[in-house]
Design a protein around this motif. Structure first.
Motif, PDB file in Angstrom:
ATOM      1  N   HIS A 173       0.986  -1.133  -0.010  1.00 40.45           N
ATOM      2  CA  HIS A 173       0.040  -0.085   0.001  1.00 40.45           C
ATOM      3  C   HIS A 173       0.954   1.268   0.048  1.00 40.45           C
ATOM      4  N   VAL A 174       2.049   1.134   0.650  1.00 34.85           N
ATOM      5  CA  VAL A 174       2.848   2.160   0.669  1.00 34.85           C
ATOM      6  C   VAL A 174       3.157   2.787  -0.694  1.00 34.85           C
ATOM      7  N   SER A 175       3.827   1.811  -1.447  1.00 33.59           N
ATOM      8  CA  SER A 175       4.209   1.867  -2.973  1.00 33.59           C
ATOM      9  C   SER A 175       2.944   2.305  -3.754  1.00 33.59           C
ATOM     10  N   GLU A 176       1.484   1.556  -3.453  1.00 29.67           N
ATOM     11  CA  GLU A 176       0.411   2.023  -4.249  1.00 29.67           C
ATOM     12  C   GLU A 176       0.140   3.327  -4.191  1.00 29.67           C
ATOM     13  N   LYS A 177       0.162   3.974  -2.954  1.00 30.52           N
ATOM     14  CA  LYS A 177      -0.176   5.150  -2.759  1.00 30.52           C
ATOM     15  C   LYS A 177       0.839   6.181  -3.332  1.00 30.52           C
ATOM     16  N   SER A 178       2.106   5.946  -3.355  1.00 33.13           N
ATOM     17  CA  SER A 178       3.199   6.784  -4.000  1.00 33.13           C
ATOM     18  C   SER A 178       2.988   6.811  -5.498  1.00 33.13           C
ATOM     19  N   HIS A 179       2.708   5.665  -5.948  1.00 33.88           N
ATOM     20  CA  HIS A 179       2.465   5.557  -7.433  1.00 33.88           C
ATOM     21  C   HIS A 179       1.356   6.508  -7.975  1.00 33.88           C
ATOM     22  N   ALA A 180       0.364   6.394  -6.915  1.00 31.27           N
ATOM     23  CA  ALA A 180      -1.071   7.182  -7.275  1.00 31.27           C
ATOM     24  C   ALA A 180      -0.568   8.835  -7.225  1.00 31.27           C
ATOM     25  N   ASN A 181       0.088   8.848  -6.264  1.00 29.14           N
ATOM     26  CA  ASN A 181       0.520  10.451  -6.331  1.00 29.14           C
ATOM     27  C   ASN A 181       1.537  10.955  -7.377  1.00 29.14           C
ATOM     28  N   ALA A 188       7.562  14.038 -12.539  1.00 24.44           N
ATOM     29  CA  ALA A 188       8.063  12.400 -11.752  1.00 24.44           C
ATOM     30  C   ALA A 188       8.413  11.640 -12.950  1.00 24.44           C
ATOM     31  N   HIS A 189       9.281  10.749 -12.423  1.00 27.78           N
ATOM     32  CA  HIS A 189       9.891   9.682 -13.530  1.00 27.78           C
ATOM     33  C   HIS A 189       8.939   8.677 -13.902  1.00 27.78           C
ATOM     34  N   LEU A 190       8.372   8.052 -12.795  1.00 24.97           N
ATOM     35  CA  LEU A 190       7.376   6.973 -13.079  1.00 24.97           C
ATOM     36  C   LEU A 190       5.982   7.486 -12.674  1.00 24.97           C
ATOM     37  N   ARG A 191       4.978   7.507 -13.752  1.00 30.05           N
ATOM     38  CA  ARG A 191       3.756   8.092 -13.820  1.00 30.05           C
ATOM     39  C   ARG A 191       2.596   7.258 -14.185  1.00 30.05           C
ATOM     40  N   HIS A 296      12.200   9.648   3.015  1.00 29.75           N
ATOM     41  CA  HIS A 296      13.098   8.934   2.184  1.00 29.75           C
ATOM     42  C   HIS A 296      12.505   7.303   1.825  1.00 29.75           C
ATOM     43  N   ASP A 297      11.786   7.092   0.865  1.00 28.43           N
ATOM     44  CA  ASP A 297      11.244   5.713   0.429  1.00 28.43           C
ATOM     45  C   ASP A 297      12.184   5.384  -0.550  1.00 28.43           C
ATOM     46  N   CYS A 298      13.289   5.152  -0.233  1.00 29.46           N
ATOM     47  CA  CYS A 298      14.191   4.455  -0.996  1.00 29.46           C
ATOM     48  C   CYS A 298      13.780   2.915  -1.246  1.00 29.46           C
ATOM     49  N   PHE A 299      12.915   2.469  -0.377  1.00 32.82           N
ATOM     50  CA  PHE A 299      12.272   1.150  -0.406  1.00 32.82           C
ATOM     51  C   PHE A 299      11.117   1.443   0.416  1.00 32.82           C
ATOM     52  N   SER A 300      10.076   0.588   0.048  1.00 35.75           N
ATOM     53  CA  SER A 300       8.756   1.016   0.796  1.00 35.75           C
ATOM     54  C   SER A 300       9.033   0.409   2.340  1.00 35.75           C
ATOM     55  N   ILE A 301       9.811  -0.577   2.678  1.00 33.15           N
ATOM     56  CA  ILE A 301      10.073  -0.945   4.158  1.00 33.15           C
ATOM     57  C   ILE A 301      10.602   0.514   4.787  1.00 33.15           C
ATOM     58  N   THR A 302      11.442   0.993   4.088  1.00 36.95           N
ATOM     59  CA  THR A 302      11.818   2.273   4.574  1.00 36.95           C
ATOM     60  C   THR A 302      10.983   3.401   5.160  1.00 36.95           C
ATOM     61  N   GLU A 303      10.182   3.567   3.970  1.00 38.26           N
ATOM     62  CA  GLU A 303       8.924   4.415   4.516  1.00 38.26           C
ATOM     63  C   GLU A 303       8.041   3.954   5.596  1.00 38.26           C
ATOM     64  N   PHE A 304       7.896   2.693   5.615  1.00 43.75           N
ATOM     65  CA  PHE A 304       7.007   2.025   6.652  1.00 43.75           C
ATOM     66  C   PHE A 304       7.398   2.216   8.121  1.00 43.75           C
ATOM     67  N   VAL A 305       8.899   2.238   8.135  1.00 41.95           N
ATOM     68  CA  VAL A 305       9.246   1.984   9.630  1.00 41.95           C
ATOM     69  C   VAL A 305       9.800   3.641  10.052  1.00 41.95           C
ATOM     70  N   THR A 306       9.815   4.379   8.951  1.00 39.45           N
ATOM     71  CA  THR A 306      10.127   5.746   9.017  1.00 39.45           C
ATOM     72  C   THR A 306       8.939   6.583   9.918  1.00 39.45           C
ATOM     73  N   ASP A 338       4.335  14.185  -3.780  1.00 38.81           N
ATOM     74  CA  ASP A 338       4.845  14.371  -5.219  1.00 38.81           C
ATOM     75  C   ASP A 338       4.859  12.892  -6.009  1.00 38.81           C
ATOM     76  N   GLY A 339       4.893  11.626  -5.036  1.00 38.05           N
ATOM     77  CA  GLY A 339       5.415  10.415  -5.639  1.00 38.05           C
ATOM     78  C   GLY A 339       6.674   9.842  -4.930  1.00 38.05           C
ATOM     79  N   GLY A 340       7.301  10.710  -4.256  1.00 33.59           N
ATOM     80  CA  GLY A 340       8.385  10.293  -3.753  1.00 33.59           C
ATOM     81  C   GLY A 340       9.675   9.818  -4.354  1.00 33.59           C
ATOM     82  N   LEU A 341      10.408   9.068  -3.717  1.00 31.32           N
ATOM     83  CA  LEU A 341      11.482   8.510  -4.628  1.00 31.32           C
ATOM     84  C   LEU A 341      10.888   7.594  -5.358  1.00 31.32           C
ATOM     85  N   LYS A 342      10.205   6.973  -5.067  1.00 35.19           N
ATOM     86  CA  LYS A 342       9.313   5.759  -5.592  1.00 35.19           C
ATOM     87  C   LYS A 342       9.248   5.958  -7.052  1.00 35.19           C
ATOM     88  N   CYS A 343       8.687   7.209  -7.281  1.00 36.95           N
ATOM     89  CA  CYS A 343       8.346   7.821  -8.612  1.00 36.95           C
ATOM     90  C   CYS A 343       9.025   8.706  -9.131  1.00 36.95           C
TER      91      CYS A 343
END
Lengths: 401, 485
Positions: A173-181, A188-191, A296-306, A338-343
């Motif tokens: 869900h962390v990544s799903e939300k960032s992709h949506a943004n 953004a790079h990934l849109r 810093h969502d370099c990885f979804s788990i990083t955002e999660f614990v952050t 804005d989509g974070g590092l993810k996007c």
């Protein structure tokens, strides 16, 4: 007694390049792209810039060392240009140095600009190399960033006795939300919006992280021009001011790596830096007072614990907040607006400034309604550089004057 | 009284069914079906003769006082270095003192027993005590060759001394001939051999009996005095012939492990001796004969002390730690017999900085960290300022060895992005039972079998291979201990 940076420095202008696989661009074009937007926004001329801080991280590719690439690309007139480097906090360090230079009264107007041209490596992921020194070649694991951060998940599962399926559900869900943004953001790079099912079904990169749990690798640049609030008010007479509320950095003490008091499931540095940042900004209840974040969502788990490390979610409570949509764009504290590092991907030298740019454009209400954040008091940005066991955490809080 | 004080064995975890080799390469050499029985042991991608010698030596030193070791003799025909004392690397990894004698024994595959004899005689002379003899080999046959099927990888080790001897050394008899059954030239990667019939009928059937007869005459012993006779010979028919010729009873024949391990070269007679000792009783006499450019024949008599030897892996424990290598091409890639693409990431160049390795030799090769004399906190890597935030003492550190300590897995991952010859690259945080933590590569395990809280032990492995400069670099990895069902 020092009383911090709060409201001593205003952001006069910002710029952010399009992030992505900029095969047609070298660092010079990326620098020019963010700088052009930034100086136009600031409403000043190049000759008004008295000093500059230049963020770049990776020596093996990109532009090398020193401040010269910035000075020589823009033909800055023999002003002081200093390279800042502090892993993924590199761009935030450039901003921090620029703000401190202004706050110290050494200069009136200072440029902070970060750039990273990553897509000349020839392969996916960040380039390897001696990022912790040549000795790691002798005793470091055969590790990449995904695998280092993936261990947060196994350690978190052990700490909270949470099943990996449940963690996978939350980080999807962390990544799903960032992709949506990110889909809403033209820079953004990934849109593309991605569903949680697609995320969970993606190929494994480093257990338990799949492809969509990892941020992109992109080229990009972002810039800020900072000055005193007094000068800003003169230059920007018809516009509200965005001022800096807090800038905090915390670097690992070595305890996480070599002492047994760390569980591997959180960031000691982020917790310390967050506490200090809230203190500096005068924030008592971050869960209520922070309006929006880019972490810093370099990885979804990083955002999660952050989410827990920033004292927004209670310890062990990230799962509920994430799944309840607390961090979604229409949630209480929207995150990765804005989509974070993810996007956006993670051109390391630029990311911190790109995050502040996301806050800045929201605070000035410059974004279209579809991606506008409801509450506009404090915007928080967070970088985490290095590895979970050896890192630097950087936090910037900006807000309206 | 000089003799063997303890033994150690090492057989790598992976076993390749010879039928798989035949399936892949039998088309080229159909007669090889004769060798396609059982399985052979295969060194993991991060193992070589040095790491296997360290593993066997570690096993031999289990429960022994490492600081009393005065010598390390390493025997192998597949040493990674022509110049750079291979036994010096083994010495650093075994965590013994620097003030010892270390030597490489190589050339013929009987150099394993020659190293053992040299150690026994040094101890007998009274000038030395507690010498670790460790032998390992990882010989290669060309794809489709009989040797590819027949050879296996392993290590064997003995602590030789005069205190608490478990098997007393009685006597020996050696013969040396330039009998070229197998050879490798200076730059050869693969074994070459002459005709089997000649090796069998002249080599095994005549040279080996000469050594046995010579020893029996010298010691006035009869073959029937021995409860076990250890000799390597992978030819089944020749073994039958030799048993008959030498009057070795079926009970006295020590299994040559051809079905489970293969012909391991230098360590072969020694590994078989480990097997014999595992099942020996006080008073048993054991005859050991090696073969390769001649023979060394030796007599041992088992003592009461064998009952007091602490538990170790030995041969049987190593054999039990097995996993199928269900893929012939993986074997080829691991031995660099098939150029495989590990991606551009694998091509990143990194220098071995010898002066740096010299400064860090204990930390890297021996896995030494530090222990704070003020607060007792153990820590890796070596710290100058104590890592315990409540202490932070400066300059109060003493050396502390982690290589013989167990730990548990605090976190782990399986990384498909990292360049590896055995993907995914598995690594994680290890917290040592007696304190200290560090992130290590894991080896000899599968991602699916891992969980946090699982126990690990440390294993010396080849960390990298710099092919441009012909450098093998070593460090320690964590091996998860699989619970027995």
């Amino acid at each position: 007694m020092a009383d911090g940076i709060k409201d001593k420095v205003a952001i006069l202008g910002m710029g952010c390049s399009k992030f992505g696989e900029r095969w047609d661009c070298s660092a010079e074009e990326l620098i020019l792209e963010s700088f052009t937007e930034c100086i136009e926004d600031a409403g000043i001329e190049k000759k008004d810039i008295q000093a500059a801080y230049f963020g770049t991280h990776i020596d093996e590719i990109n532009v090398g060392k020193g401040g010269n690439p910035l000075g020589e690309t823009l033909h800055l007139p023999y002003i002081p240009v200093t390279r800042t480097e502090n892993y993924c906090a590199t761009a935030t360090e450039a901003l921090r140095a620029a703000c401190y230079a202004v706050a110290a009264g050494a200069y009136d107007i200072v440029l902070a600009l970060g750039v990273e041209k990553l897509k000349d490596t020839g392969y996916g992921g960040l380039p390897g190399g001696a990022s912790f020194g040549t000795e790691m070649f002798l005793r470091g694991s055969n590790a990449t960033a995904p695998g280092l951060f993936a261990q947060l998940a196994t350690a978190y599962a052990a700490k909270y006795d949470m099943s990996m399926d449940k963690i996978k559900e939350a980080i999807a869900h962390v990544s799903e939300k960032s992709h949506a943004n990110g889909a809403l953001n033209p820079k953004a790079h990934l849109r593309r919006a991605v569903s949680a099912d697609q995320i969970k079904a993606a190929p494994m990169i480093a257990y338990p992280l799949g492809l969509f749990d990892c941020c992109g690798v992109s080229d990009g640049s972002a810039a800020a021009i900072v000055t005193t609030p007094e000068i800003a008010r003169k230059v920007k007479q018809n516009q509200g001011l965005v001022t800096v509320k807090a800038l905090q950095i915390a670097v690992s003490s070595g305890e996480e790596e070599a002492y047994t008091n760390w569980d591997g499931a959180h960031f000691v540095t982020t917790r310390r830096a967050a506490t200090k940042a809230y203190e500096e900004a005068g924030i008592k209840n971050p869960r209520e007072e922070i309006s929006m974040m880019d972490v810093h969502d370099c990885f979804s788990i990083t955002e999660f614990v952050t989410m827990e490390d920033l004292h927004i979610s209670p310890k062990g409570g990230a799962y509920e907040d994430v799944m309840n949509g607390f961090f979604d764009l229409d949630g209480h504290v929207p995150c990765q607006i804005d989509g974070g590092l993810k996007c956006f991907g993670h051109p390391i030298g630029a990311s911190g400034l790109r995050m502040v740019y996301a806050m800045y454009e929201q605070l000035l209400e410059r974004v279209p309604a579809e991606r506008r954040v409801k509450r506009l008091k404090y915007g928080l940005t967070h970088n985490l550089g290095g590895t979970p066991a050896r890192n630097v955490a950087a936090i910037a809080i900006v807000g309206r004057e | 009284m000089a003799g063997i004080c303890s033994y150690g064995g090492y057989v790598p975890r992976y076993r390749l069914n010879r039928g798989l080799i035949y399936q892949a390469m039998g088309w080229m050499n159909p007669a090889n079906i004769a060798n396609a029985k059982g399985e052979k042991s295969v060194a993991n991608f991060d193992e070589d003769s040095i790491t296997m010698a360290v593993a066997a030596g570690t096993d031999a030193l289990r429960g022994m006082d490492r600081s009393s070791v005065q010598g390390i003799y390493f025997a192998s025909t597949t040493m990674p270095y022509k110049e750079r004392l291979n036994a010096g690397i083994v010495t650093a990894a075994l965590g013994v003192k620097d003030q010892i004698r270390a030597a490489d024994f190589s050339g013929g595959i009987k150099s394993g027993t020659t190293a053992l004899l040299s150690a026994l005689e040094s101890v007998e002379s009274g000038r030395a005590n507690n010498i670790v003899v460790t032998a390992a080999d990882s010989r290669l046959g060309k794809p489709a060759s009989p040797q590819e099927m027949i050879f296996g990888d392993a290590g064997a080790s003995f602590l030789v001394g005069r205190d608490n001897v478990i098997a007393e050394f009685k006597d020996s008899y050696s013969v040396t001939y330039d009998f070229v059954d197998h050879f490798r030239g200076e730059f050869a990667k693969f074994d070459r051999q002459w005709e089997d019939r000649w090796i069998r009928d002249l080599g095994f059937m005549e040279i080996l009996p000469e050594a046995v007869t010579g020893l029996l005459e010298k010691t006035e012993l009869k073959i029937s005095d021995f409860s076990k006779v250890v000799y390597p010979c992978h030819y089944g028919a020749a073994r039958k012939g030799l048993n008959k010729k030498l009057a070795i009873t079926p009970e006295a024949v020590q299994d040559n492990l051809q079905e489970q391990v293969g012909d391991t070269g230098c360590p072969q007679a020694l590994l078989m001796l480990v097997g014999a000792l595992e099942n020996a009783s006080p008073g048993d006499k054991i005859l050991v004969i090696s073969f390769g450019s001649g023979c060394d024949a030796m007599v041992f008599e088992v003592t009461e002390n064998i009952r007091k030897l602490p538990q170790r892996y030995g041969l049987s424990g190593s054999l039990a730690k097995r996993a199928d290598l269900d893929n012939y091409t993986k074997y080829l890639v691991w031995r660099d017999n098939l150029p495989a693409d590990a991606g551009l990431r694998a091509e990143e160049d990194a220098w071995t900085r010898w002066s740096q390795l010299w400064r860090k030799r204990r930390e890297i090769l021996g896995l030494w960290g530090t222990k704070c004399k003020k607060c007792g906190t153990v820590q890796y890597p070596t710290q100058r300022v104590c890592v315990n935030p409540a202490c932070n003492a400066t300059g109060e550190m003493e050396p502390y060895c982690f290589s013989d300590k167990r730990g548990t897995i605090a976190s782990f991952t399986g990384d498909n992005l990292a360049a590896s010859l055995n993907p995914p690259a598995i690594y994680g945080q290890i917290v040592f039972e007696q304190g200290g933590k560090y992130m290590f590569d894991f080896t000899d395990c599968d991602l699916e079998s891992l969980s946090t809280g699982m126990s690990v032990e440390m294993s010396f492995r080849r960390k990298y291979r710099d092919q441009k400069r012909d450098i093998a670099g070593y460090f320690w990895k964590a091996v998860p201990i699989q619970k027995e069902e």
